[in-house]
Design a protein around this motif. Structure first.
Motif, PDB file in Angstrom:
ATOM      1  N   ALA A   1      51.981  19.497  65.675  1.00  0.00           N
ATOM      2  CA  ALA A   1      50.861  18.582  65.856  1.00  0.00           C
ATOM      3  C   ALA A   1      51.306  17.143  65.667  1.00  0.00           C
ATOM      4  O   ALA A   1      50.956  16.251  66.454  1.00  0.00           O
ATOM      5  N   ALA A   2      52.114  16.914  64.613  1.00  0.00           N
ATOM      6  CA  ALA A   2      52.571  15.557  64.350  1.00  0.00           C
ATOM      7  C   ALA A   2      53.443  15.061  65.495  1.00  0.00           C
ATOM      8  O   ALA A   2      53.333  13.909  65.944  1.00  0.00           O
ATOM      9  N   MET A   3      54.319  15.951  65.995  1.00  0.00           N
ATOM     10  CA  MET A   3      55.217  15.560  67.075  1.00  0.00           C
ATOM     11  C   MET A   3      54.426  15.198  68.330  1.00  0.00           C
ATOM     12  O   MET A   3      54.672  14.203  68.989  1.00  0.00           O
TER      13      MET A   3
ATOM     14  N   ASP B   1      44.983  19.576  68.945  1.00  0.00           N
ATOM     15  CA  ASP B   1      46.142  20.142  68.249  1.00  0.00           C
ATOM     16  C   ASP B   1      46.288  19.545  66.861  1.00  0.00           C
ATOM     17  O   ASP B   1      46.529  20.260  65.888  1.00  0.00           O
ATOM     18  N   ALA B   2      46.127  18.228  66.780  1.00  0.00           N
ATOM     19  CA  ALA B   2      46.265  17.590  65.471  1.00  0.00           C
ATOM     20  C   ALA B   2      45.147  18.029  64.544  1.00  0.00           C
ATOM     21  O   ALA B   2      45.359  18.273  63.353  1.00  0.00           O
TER      22      ALA B   2
ATOM     23  N   THR C   1      42.676  14.994  56.829  1.00  0.00           N
ATOM     24  CA  THR C   1      43.346  14.235  57.875  1.00  0.00           C
ATOM     25  C   THR C   1      42.607  14.377  59.199  1.00  0.00           C
ATOM     26  O   THR C   1      42.423  13.412  59.939  1.00  0.00           O
ATOM     27  N   ALA C   2      42.185  15.601  59.480  1.00  0.00           N
ATOM     28  CA  ALA C   2      41.479  15.831  60.735  1.00  0.00           C
ATOM     29  C   ALA C   2      40.195  15.015  60.786  1.00  0.00           C
ATOM     30  O   ALA C   2      39.861  14.418  61.818  1.00  0.00           O
TER      31      ALA C   2
ATOM     32  N   TYR D   1      50.541   9.312  62.289  1.00  0.00           N
ATOM     33  CA  TYR D   1      51.617  10.288  62.558  1.00  0.00           C
ATOM     34  C   TYR D   1      52.055  10.933  61.257  1.00  0.00           C
ATOM     35  O   TYR D   1      52.226  12.157  61.162  1.00  0.00           O
ATOM     36  N   GLY D   2      52.273  10.055  60.238  1.00  0.00           N
ATOM     37  CA  GLY D   2      52.729  10.578  58.946  1.00  0.00           C
ATOM     38  C   GLY D   2      51.706  11.524  58.349  1.00  0.00           C
ATOM     39  O   GLY D   2      52.022  12.617  57.864  1.00  0.00           O
TER      40      GLY D   2
END
Lengths: 465, 495
Positions: free
Chosen positions: A155-157, A226-227, A235-236, A141-142
């Motif tokens: 995306a994080a949410m 989305d992320a 990160t992806a 998440y972070g």
């Protein structure tokens, strides 16, 4: 077993956690312009972890902490693949986040997330599994939220909300199973054979929801595109590669522990079938290469789950899984590395003409995308051929047919991207063509590893079974 | 030696890409390498002794994935050796033909050399996974050739080609997995699978596995109704791409029939014999009739391939009808099928290269546009006439030997296949009509100032046609190689 032996057994995971803490402290004392040293430390930590992982692989299989964590060949292979992936990711991060205010945090979160995934793949106790889920998810998440892309908060949410919901359901499943079996240990799950069928099914299904979130599989896959689109490429690459590895192993371990009943196999097979089909169908219509790759990873995890479903019915399945995990990690990370060579090219059409400007990048991309399809002689080809064999042997011939059909389906969108690279651009791109040489090298190496694992598949298959 | 033959082009291709070779260099490296391949293949032919059943000449085996019985296993017999030789000749002809190509010759040379490795590897493979590896990689190679060097709607045709044949290849892979799972002990080794065919007496399971294999091979061959990818692919491919696609890649499908289908799934093959005959007849008539109405020369040649491959399917189908036939008839039909593969490779290769000559001059394949071409280009006219005569099976050329064997072997088994002879009549009409339209009559707009064939154009075509004539006049040395292998297949399918 005494405490020391337990700690020695999980030393690679421990090293990652300690390394993460060290990097966190080092990062807070290091000026922003010199944060690269934090990444170097993280990479060094990973190398040490890999050394211990190799050492662990040659020892006899064992368990740690009262049988809640299995230290066997599967865990060993997972450590190697995750460790290798972390090194690739730290290299990629170099090109992307150098000098960014959150540079060291990314390295820390990568190490922590990696440790969580290792625990996820090794857990043989529902309580530990839930802990591992949290350890693997919270850094994620972070990580998604670190990016300054305007889409990142959303995306994080989204990742967080779906993750939290799945975590709660997973916890509920673990409680139900505890209530029915009277234990959290996988060894005691045999007791479910005499428990009410509906209750056991509900418990297992709820527990599985959490794992499906980590795997990015249907029905908990919505966050993946989305992320992937809304955050850094590093990160992806992490979130579409590493958590899946641990989650699929967790599914295998759960399947092996449950009372031998065809229904569990069919449950996993059904999830696999739906996941690969949904992933491929959705990928067909994507224009953004990041979303395309995201949906592609969803479909790939469908193939991985298909092997998981074959584990109880075929001796071939576990070696296949190991090869597929390693091959998938190399191939998928490589494909994202290609994205990182020029992050500005987000639409498929942006890739027109790249073949002429950067033949090396496109050659690597061709190997990697055709590798994801399963074209020989890449690792995923051998793994897919074995997947067909293993699922067929396990009495799931329909699933083998579906894997083959899906492979054809996937070809269309991988080729769409590839052909764009080979086409002449409408308008020549103005300005300097700045491709990251670091990312190019990573992509080429990943492509080479994908082919190497295919030709040298025998020793990898020999690691288990 | 065999492995050298297979991998030498790939190694040269790699060097061509890595080293900074000039365009002229690349073209000559392409020619020299393919000529070396011809010499190597000739040496193999000279060394070849019929290996007998359940073994291969030049046999070589190295473990690849021993856990599941996959190995790098290559070898040749009377079924594969003629195709290997034909492949090297076709590639050499293409290399010479491409000597004046201007469009990225270095990459093209590398691509075609890599493609040559996949073609030779496929015919040499004695392991199903290895066979599949080469089968699949040939698709990638041909796709890139179409996409990068084709014309017209090349991108669409390339995609259609890839999707279609890849679908076929996955069906094939499923069939292979079925064979593996059913074999005991589990293996992908083709020699072992042919020696002890799995799925004997299994009824439906065997029929389904064969159905998957047949689907895969039928798409590649292609037979009606799986042929729709072929005309666009051919029309838009570069000349040498079309030549390789028609001459060599289509044979991968028909070769699979005699190499995999018949010996490894004999019982199921016999069950599928009648449908195969029907599909063969359909392909013969459909290919001929559709070719008859084409106004585009290259499309027309593409449809003649559907017709010619139909004869092969007819022959292998008839060879599967065991009741009431003698082993001799079946062997004749199989031998005819192999001869047809080689003959078609030579003749259609020549026809497509001639189509390439038309394209380099006028960028058009429009039949009616080229009237009276014989006056301006007599050399071209001679070559076209010989290729056309061979293609409809005139005695003295290889096509006649092939079709004679096919019908001599098939008609005693299933008299109804005699109707297929009408296909030859139709084909004669197709090709004579095309020759007439292009070469005779009033001079068409496209024929004005049409430069006659140059040495690098007529030489490769003439060599292909000369080989076809050689095969037609003196087929015995060739049949001596094919015969024993055809006998073996005829025996195996009767088990």
């Amino acid at each position: 077993m005494d405490m020391t032996a337990d700690i020695v057994a999980v030393l690679p995971e421990g090293i990652l956690v300690i390394g993460a803490v060290a990097c966190l402290m080092l990062g807070s004392w290091t000026p922003r312009s010199r944060q690269a040293r934090v990444r170097a430390t993280a990479a060094a930590t990973t190398v040490v972890m890999l050394a211990f992982a190799v050492a662990g692989l040659v020892r006899e299989p064992t368990t740690a902490f009262s049988g809640t964590v299995a230290i066997d060949e599967l865990t060993g292979v997972l450590r190697l693949v995750v460790g290798g992936s972390l090194l690739v990711l730290l290299l990629l991060a170099g090109g992307e986040v150098r000098g960014h205010p959150r540079e060291s945090e990314l390295a820390v979160l990568l190490l922590l997330g990696g440790a969580g995934v290792l625990l996820l793949g090794a857990a043989t106790d529902t309580a530990v599994l839930v802990v591992a889920f949290l350890l693997a998810s919270i850094p994620l998440y972070g990580m998604v939220g670190l990016s300054t892309d305007p889409r990142a908060p959303e995306a994080a949410m989204k990742t967080y909300l779906i993750g939290a919901l799945c975590g709660i359901l997973m916890l509920l499943g673990a409680s139900v199973l505890y209530g029915l079996a009277g234990t959290t240990a996988y060894a005691g799950l045999d007791a479910l054979a005499s428990a009410p069928a509906a209750g056991a099914a509900a418990g297992v299904a709820l527990l599985a929801v959490g794992l499906m979130f980590k795997a990015g599989a249907v029905p908990a896959h919505f966050w993946v595109p989305d992320a992937t689109q809304g955050t850094w490429i590093t990160t992806a690459s992490f979130l579409t590669t590493v958590p899946k590895l641990g989650a699929v192993l967790a599914v295998v371990r759960l399947l092996q522990a449950l009372p031998p009943d065809r229904v569990w196999v069919l449950l996993v097979a059904a999830v696999a079938a739906v996941t690969m089909t949904v992933g491929n169908l959705a990928a067909l219509t994507q224009h953004d290469v990041r979303r395309l790759l995201a949906w592609s990873t969803i479909s790939q995890v469908g193939y991985l789950l298909a092997i998981a479903a074959a584990v109880p019915g075929s001796d071939l399945a576990l070696p296949t899984l190991v090869l597929f995990l390693a091959g998938y990690a190399a191939t998928n990370l490589g494909a994202f590395a290609v994205l990182a060579t020029d992050p500005g090219r987000t639409e498929i059409d942006d890739w027109r003409g790249v073949g002429r400007r950067r033949p090396g990048v496109v050659a690597a991309l061709a190997v990697l995308l055709l590798g994801l399809v399963g074209t020989p002689p890449t690792a995923v080809f051998v793994a897919k051929a074995l997947t067909l064999t293993a699922t067929w042997e396990a009495g799931l011939a329909w699933l083998a047919v579906l894997v083959a059909a899906n492979t054809v389906l996937s070809l269309a969108y991988y080729l769409r991207w590839l052909t764009a690279c080979l086409r002449r651009p409408d308008v020549p791109r103005t300005g300097e063509d700045r491709a990251s040489t670091q990312a190019t090298r990573v992509a080429v190496v990943c492509a080479a590893v994908a082919i190497g694992l295919g030709i040298g598949a025998a020793p990898v298959l020999g690691l288990v079974g | 030696m065999l492995s050298v033959l297979v991998f030498l082009p790939l190694v040269v291709a790699g060097l061509l890409l890595v080293l900074p070779a000039s365009a002229a260099w690349a073209r000559w490296v392409f020619v020299v390498t393919t000529l070396v391949e011809v010499v190597l293949a000739a040496v193999l032919w000279a060394d070849y002794r019929s290996p007998g059943p359940e073994s291969l000449a030049f046999d070589q085996q190295v473990d690849w994935i021993p856990d599941i019985g996959v190995s790098y296993h290559v070898g040749l017999d009377g079924l594969s050796l003629p195709l290997v030789v034909m492949t090297t000749v076709v590639f050499a002809a293409c290399a010479v033909f491409a000597l004046r190509d201007q469009h990225r010759p270095r990459t093209q040379a590398a691509l075609f050399l890599a493609l040559e490795t996949t073609c030779l590897g496929l015919f040499a493979a004695a392991d199903l996974v290895l066979f599949f590896v080469f089968f699949d990689l040939s698709i990638v190679g041909m796709y890139l050739s179409l996409h990068g060097w084709g014309h017209g709607e090349r991108r669409r045709s390339a995609l259609l080609f890839f999707l279609y044949t890849f679908l076929g290849s996955l069906a094939l892979l499923l069939g292979f997995v079925g064979l593996y799972v059913a074999s005991d002990p589990h293996t992908f080794d083709m020699v072992a699978l042919a020696a002890d065919p799995p799925l004997q007496g299994s009824g439906t399971a065997g029929a389904l596995v064969l159905a998957a294999v047949l689907l895969g091979l039928a798409v590649k061959t292609p037979t009606v109704p799986f042929h729709t990818w072929l005309p666009p692919a051919h029309t838009d491919a570069p000349a040498i791409g079309s030549a390789v696609l028609a001459a060599v890649l289509l044979k991968m499908g028909t070769y699979g029939f005699v190499r995999i289908g018949m010996p490894m799934l004999p019982e199921a093959w016999r069950a599928w014999a009648v449908p195969l005959i029907v599909i063969g007849l359909l392909s013969i008539f459909w290919g001929a009739l559709v070719a008859l109405v084409q106004s585009n020369f290259k499309r027309m040649v593409a449809y003649t391939s559907v017709n010619h491959m139909g004869y092969v399917v007819l022959a292998v189908g008839a060879a599967g009808v065991v009741g009431g036939s003698s082993a001799e008839d079946r062997s004749t039909a199989v031998s005819g099928a192999v001869t047809q593969m080689v003959s078609h490779g030579l003749l259609t290769g020549a026809l497509f290269l001639l189509a390439g000559v038309m394209w380099t001059r006028r960028e058009s394949y429009h039949l009616a546009g080229y009237g009276g071409l014989a006056r301006h280009a007599p050399g071209f006219a001679v070559l076209l006439v010989v290729a056309a005569l061979g293609s409809f099976g005139l005695p003295g050329l290889s096509g006649f030997v092939a079709e004679l064997q096919i019908f001599a072997g098939s008609i005693p088994v299933v008299p109804a296949v005699a109707t297929g002879l009408l296909g030859i009549l139709l084909m004669t009409a197709v090709l004579l009509r095309a020759v007439q339209q292009v070469l005779t009559g009033p001079v068409g707009a496209l024929s004005e100032a049409f430069a006659d064939v140059r040495p690098h154009e007529w030489l490769p075509v003439a060599v292909l046609l000369a080989l076809s004539i050689g095969l037609g006049l003196a087929p015995q040395p060739f049949l001596d190689v094919v015969g024993p292998a055809a006998d073996t297949v005829a025996e195996l399918v009767a088990r």
